[in-house]
Design a protein around this motif. Structure first.
Motif, short mmCIF file in Angstrom:
data_model
loop_
_atom_site.label_atom_id
_atom_site.label_comp_id
_atom_site.label_asym_id
_atom_site.label_seq_id
_atom_site.Cartn_x
_atom_site.Cartn_y
_atom_site.Cartn_z
N VAL A 298 -13.71 -12.55 35.69
CA VAL A 298 -14.46 -13.39 36.62
C VAL A 298 -14.99 -12.55 37.78
CG1 VAL A 298 -13.08 -15.44 36.10
CG2 VAL A 298 -12.40 -13.94 37.98
N VAL A 299 -16.07 -13.01 38.38
CA VAL A 299 -16.61 -12.41 39.61
C VAL A 299 -16.26 -13.35 40.75
CG1 VAL A 299 -18.70 -11.70 40.83
CG2 VAL A 299 -18.49 -11.31 38.36
N LEU A 300 -15.73 -12.78 41.83
CA LEU A 300 -15.25 -13.64 42.90
C LEU A 300 -16.30 -13.94 43.96
CD1 LEU A 300 -12.46 -12.11 41.83
CD2 LEU A 300 -11.60 -13.77 43.47
N GLU A 301 -16.34 -15.20 44.34
CA GLU A 301 -17.17 -15.62 45.47
C GLU A 301 -16.67 -14.85 46.68
OE1 GLU A 301 -20.28 -17.29 46.42
OE2 GLU A 301 -19.49 -18.54 44.79
N GLY A 302 -17.57 -14.26 47.43
CA GLY A 302 -17.12 -13.44 48.56
C GLY A 302 -17.25 -11.96 48.26
N SER A 303 -17.53 -11.62 46.99
CA SER A 303 -17.80 -10.23 46.66
C SER A 303 -19.16 -9.85 47.26
CB SER A 303 -17.85 -10.05 45.14
OG SER A 303 -18.63 -8.92 44.82
N LYS A 304 -19.22 -8.67 47.86
CA LYS A 304 -20.47 -8.27 48.49
C LYS A 304 -21.36 -7.51 47.52
CE LYS A 304 -18.46 -8.31 53.06
NZ LYS A 304 -17.14 -8.79 52.57
N ASN A 305 -20.84 -7.25 46.33
CA ASN A 305 -21.61 -6.48 45.35
C ASN A 305 -21.74 -7.28 44.05
OD1 ASN A 305 -21.44 -4.18 47.16
ND2 ASN A 305 -19.30 -4.11 46.51
N GLN A 306 -22.21 -8.50 44.15
CA GLN A 306 -22.18 -9.38 42.98
C GLN A 306 -23.02 -8.84 41.82
OE1 GLN A 306 -22.75 -13.50 43.82
NE2 GLN A 306 -21.05 -13.56 45.27
N GLU A 307 -24.12 -8.21 42.16
CA GLU A 307 -25.00 -7.71 41.09
C GLU A 307 -24.27 -6.65 40.26
OE1 GLU A 307 -29.22 -5.48 40.87
OE2 GLU A 307 -28.88 -6.76 42.64
N ALA A 308 -23.68 -5.67 40.98
CA ALA A 308 -22.93 -4.62 40.30
C ALA A 308 -21.70 -5.21 39.61
CB ALA A 308 -22.51 -3.54 41.29
N ALA A 309 -21.07 -6.19 40.26
CA ALA A 309 -19.87 -6.81 39.70
C ALA A 309 -20.19 -7.46 38.35
CB ALA A 309 -19.32 -7.84 40.67
N MET A 310 -21.34 -8.14 38.27
CA MET A 310 -21.72 -8.77 37.01
C MET A 310 -22.00 -7.74 35.94
SD MET A 310 -23.98 -12.06 37.99
CE MET A 310 -23.56 -13.07 39.40
N LYS A 311 -22.56 -6.60 36.36
CA LYS A 311 -22.81 -5.52 35.39
C LYS A 311 -21.50 -5.06 34.77
CE LYS A 311 -27.01 -3.06 36.53
NZ LYS A 311 -27.57 -2.06 37.42
N TRP A 312 -20.50 -4.88 35.62
CA TRP A 312 -19.19 -4.41 35.14
C TRP A 312 -18.56 -5.46 34.22
CZ3 TRP A 312 -15.79 -1.22 33.57
CH2 TRP A 312 -14.42 -1.43 33.67
N ALA A 313 -18.64 -6.74 34.63
CA ALA A 313 -18.08 -7.80 33.80
C ALA A 313 -18.77 -7.83 32.44
CB ALA A 313 -18.22 -9.15 34.51
N ALA A 314 -20.10 -7.69 32.46
CA ALA A 314 -20.85 -7.72 31.21
C ALA A 314 -20.49 -6.51 30.34
CB ALA A 314 -22.35 -7.74 31.49
#
Lengths: 440, 297
Positions: free
Chosen positions: A335-351
């Motif tokens: 999951v990507v957490l609300e409050g993450s400041k790097n959501q774009e990169a976070a989604m890349k890692w999750a994907a």
């Protein structure tokens, strides 16, 4: 006198400021310095060709998980590969013990300094989503539809809350039947049971009261333990839309499943350890005390270290009256957490964690992939086959933030019927009323 | 100028107190007040601003919850039994250890050893001993003493589960009570006993008229501290019952609070439970002190 007092005041002021500063320092940065920072220095991050697509400023993602030792070592390889393909993004990991994990996440969320990405037990996703702690991924994660197209439906469904997805199915597992060959040989049974009728009969054939030996054992009365039998017998906790439990958890199929288990218990064929404080199922099965148990793929590694001579035998969960098998889905979501400041990169890692490459790497340490296309892949350990087959029919527990309480209601109903305080029908009627109240 | 003088005397004292005071406010009083606030809300941890004010709902819910009532019963039963037994046995041990005999130091160490062993390790040990299928206790009761016809599944029964928990606490706590009693005994001047002997008092009369009344403050101290400790029981309950097994009937107040807060993310309810416990402990301690004072007078 005067100077004396002045010096004392100065000294005490110093002490005050020192203590205050010392007290403030840890409070200000509660999540700094993750214990297990893993950067992969071996990989060249300056791949020039990828420069145009790279994120402008370098980003460091915090990834929290509860992996085991061998899994963590393998995760470092996955991170190295990801960082090589995505220059400008670094992944730092923090590892928690499972029992401390929920508390750690809650503390981080309430203090506002959250990890960017986390691996969560599938049973927690709707609960955290309901709190507003998770980022909705459908419509935000590029390529979301393509990614989920290849995932197993059971694990995927655990990410859904109120018509949206808040995570991706990271790894999966289910439970199958484990049968002790020596016990079966001694009882003159040649093959594991194929139907629930055979299962019940075998459980009693394998029982020997004088040797304190039981045909079947469950680890407890929490829902995970009887769930495979429950689902294979056609049991349901609620309707598909999760609006009511009446007619489902106390429906005829559900009652039949628990009646069969209760009868096995009364006849002494189901070990009393499930009521608490008995011989553990894993040890008992390897020692021949329990002829059959139902458990997951991690048992291979547990037996490898604890009972190296024991030969594990897996079989599908026996089929119920409708002639179909089923089991319960376990595993983790990312999951990507609300409050993450790097959501774009976070989604890349999750994907990336859902990519065939990453999934294959983690499979080699026992993490079952969630991608249907990898079933039967030569990179998978051979014992995955029976679990992958079982996953086709396995069902997820109710994806609802109140699932913990629902689990408790069924758990208590199971206890009451085993102790003879209520019939299975009465116990499940009560559970249905309790769960309905939770669904309001 | 008396007031001014007092003020200037106060300032250095205040400054010396400040470090402790700041820590107290920052890490104790602050969180306490904050959780008091939480207890009146259906608390949302991610968006506290979206929390709904529910007044005394959480408190009412707790008081009408049979699981909470059961937790109160368990905690009280545990406290009453363990405090009484620990003090009775602790006093006995202290009286023995206060005698002059060979190997006294050994016995003092031996009785104190359980106190300093880890709660976690001995909880697990007791869980093994009371195992329903392969436990030492069943083996002794059934195979050696032949007192029971078949194995008792201790942890399947909400009342029987309390037995290992209570025994564990008593075994672990006698040494501490004994040490405190021993300190109290040694503070009694020996002249009193000498005078009593001269007057012809035997040892039971000495115990009744000298030791017992002079131990008054020690007894007050022990009752207050042990009762507060008992009401705050958490570790053995959590480890042996795994948080209320079976059927949430074996919770202590604190294990229920922990489960509500961190297991079910119901922060408001958990905070309400801790406040109910706090108020209860406060009044119990007040009553204890009052009663003891009356007795002493």
């Amino acid at each position: 006198m005067k100077t004396n007092r002045f010096i004392w005041m100065l000294v005490s002021l110093l002490i005050v400021s020192a203590t205050v500063l010392a007290a403030c320092a840890p409070a200000a940065t509660p999540t700094a310095a993750p214990a297990l920072a893993t950067e992969a220095p071996a990989v060249a991050t300056e791949a020039p060709t990828a420069a145009p697509t790279a994120v402008s400023a370098p980003v460091t993602l915090q990834y929290w998980h509860t992996h085991s030792d061998p899994e963590t070592a393998q995760l470092d390889q996955v991170i190295a590969a990801f960082e090589a393909a995505n220059p400008g993004i670094k992944v730092e990991t923090t590892r928690y013990a499972y029992n401390d994990y929920k508390t750690a996440l809650l503390t981080a969320i309430s203090s506002g300094s959250v990890p960017d990405v986390a691996r969560l037990d599938i049973a927690w996703v709707s609960e955290f989503a309901d709190q507003g702690a998770l980022v909705q991924l459908d419509g935000k994660l590029p390529d979301f539809d393509n990614i989920i197209k290849d995932t197993f439906p059971g694990p995927l469904s655990t990410n859904k809350w109120k018509d949206h997805y808040y995570g991706l199915p990271l790894d999966t597992n289910t439970q199958v039947l484990l049968w002790n060959k020596a016990d079966f040989d001694a009882a003159g049974i040649t093959t594991p049971p194929a139907t629930m009728e055979e299962f019940a009969a075998d459980a009693c054939k394998l029982t020997d009261a004088t040797k304190k030996q039981y045909g079947y054992a469950e680890g407890g009365t929490y829902f995970w333990a009887p769930a495979p039998v429950f689902y294979a017998m056609g049991g349901k906790v609620t309707d598909d839309k999760i609006t009511t439990a009446t007619g489902y958890v106390n429906g005829p199929e559900s009652v039949a499943a628990f009646t069969m288990l209760k009868d096995l218990y009364t006849k002494g064929c189901l070990s009393p350890n499930l009521l608490g404080g008995g011989i553990a199922t894993d040890a008992g099965h390897a020692q021949g005390t329990y002829g059959m148990i139902i458990d997951g793929p991690w048992m291979v590694d547990i037996y490898k270290s604890n009972y190296p001579d024991f030969q594990v035998n897996f079989a599908p969960i026996p089929t119920g009256p409708q002639g179909t098998t089923s089991s319960v889905v376990g595993g983790e979501d990312v999951v990507v957490l609300e409050g993450s400041k790097n959501q774009e990169a976070a989604m890349k890692w999750a994907a990336y964690l859902l990519s065939p490459d990453a999934q294959k790497m983690m499979a080699s340490v026992g993490q079952m992939p969630t991608l249907a296309s990898l079933a039967g892949d030569s990179a998978m350990p051979p014992y995955f086959a029976v679990f992958q087959e079982q996953l086709k029919t396995a069902q997820a527990r109710v994806p609802h933030p109140k699932w913990g309480d629902m689990d408790n209601a069924i758990n208590n109903a199971y206890q009451r019927m085993l102790k003879g305080e209520q019939t299975p029908q009465e116990a499940l009627d009560q559970a249905a009323t309790e769960i309905d109240a939770l669904l309001k | 100028m008396p007031t001014k003088r007092r003020y200037s005397d106060l300032l250095p004292a205040l400054i010396f107190l400040l470090p402790g005071l700041i820590l107290f406010i920052l890490f104790f009083l602050g969180p306490m007040l904050y959780s008091l606030r939480i207890s009146f809300f259906a608390w949302k941890i991610v968006h506290p601003d979206q929390s709904v004010f529910v007044g005394f709902d959480n408190y009412q819910r707790a008081l009408s919850d049979p699981i909470f009532q059961r937790a109160i019963f368990n905690t009280l039963a545990y406290t009453v039994i363990t405090v009484f037994v620990k003090m009775a046995l602790g006093l006995g041990v202290a009286l023995l250890l206060n005698q002059n005999f060979h190997g006294r130091t050994f016995f003092r160490v031996a009785y104190y050893l359980p106190v300093i062993t880890s709660w976690v390790i001995v909880s697990l040990l007791f869980e093994y001993m009371f195992n329903g299928q392969a436990g030492l206790v069943n083996y002794i009761l059934r195979d050696i003493l032949r007192l029971i016809p078949k194995d008792i599944i201790w942890f399947a029964d909400p009342i029987l589960t309390l037995i290992p928990i209570i025994l564990l606490d008593i075994w672990k706590g006698i040494g501490w009570a004994a040490i405190i009693f021993l300190a109290g005994l040694q503070a009694i001047p020996t002249e009193l006993y000498e005078a009593a002997r001269v007057d012809g008092a035997n040892s039971s009369a000495q115990l009744r008229y000298i030791t017992w009344p002079l131990l008054g403050p020690t007894i007050v101290f022990l009752v207050v501290v042990l009762v507060i400790g008992g009401l705050n029981a958490y570790v053995p309950f959590q480890l042996i019952t795994h948080g209320g097994d079976p059927m949430d009937l074996t919770h202590s107040i604190l294990t229920l609070m922990y489960e509500a807060t961190f297991g079910r993310i119901d922060f408001g309810y958990g905070a309400a439970i801790s406040y109910l416990l706090t108020v209860f402990v406060f009044f119990v301690s007040l009553i204890e002190l009052r009663l003891m004072k009356q007795q002493a007078a």
